[in-house]
Design an enzyme around this catalytic site. Sequence first.
Site, PDB file in Angstrom:
ATOM      1  CD  GLU A  21      -2.547  -1.021   2.764  1.00  0.00           C
ATOM      2  OE1 GLU A  21      -3.892  -0.931   1.915  1.00  0.00           O
ATOM      3  OE2 GLU A  21      -2.349  -1.587   3.657  1.00  0.00           O
ATOM      4  CE1 TYR A  53     -17.725  24.627  -6.396  1.00  0.00           C
ATOM      5  CE2 TYR A  53     -19.694  25.389  -4.405  1.00  0.00           C
ATOM      6  CZ  TYR A  53     -18.920  25.399  -5.729  1.00  0.00           C
ATOM      7  OH  TYR A  53     -19.644  25.737  -6.895  1.00  0.00           O
ATOM      8  CD  GLU A  72      -9.072   3.966  12.328  1.00  0.00           C
ATOM      9  OE1 GLU A  72      -8.267   4.760  11.451  1.00  0.00           O
ATOM     10  OE2 GLU A  72      -9.152   3.010  12.335  1.00  0.00           O
ATOM     11  CE  LYS A  98      -6.194   1.722   2.662  1.00  0.00           C
ATOM     12  NZ  LYS A  98      -5.452   1.021   2.946  1.00  0.00           N
TER      13      LYS A  98
END
Length: 120
Positions: A21, A53, A72, A98
């Site tokens: 990863e 935005y 997190e 993910k």
Amino acid sequence: MGKIRLKNIRVHSNHGCLKEEMLIGSDYRVDLEVFVNLSEPSTSDKLSDTVDYVHLNNIVKEEMAIRSNLLEHVAKRILDRIFSELSAVENAEIEVAKINPPIGGDVQSVAVILKAERPR
């Protein structure tokens, strides 16, 4: 009170605890909601009276580009920056997902959802 929502922000990044990863990366989806008083911009029609935005999207993209082991951690960094840079935001909720995680099964995505209020 009102809500500004960015849905399905798609980025590629290198978050995760596995070596693969970190090297190859994965695709991610981020959904973000910020709660803001929209009474003034709804009548003034001025960008300066609301939360842009584009600014929110830039925060998400910049923080997602910084590698983390855990979703997190990156989600909290995004929330921290929003509260630091955008004083009009009272509350926020973020989902970082993910896509096709390497967890040994046919799983579309895994996600972390964090909610936060402006620190007092």
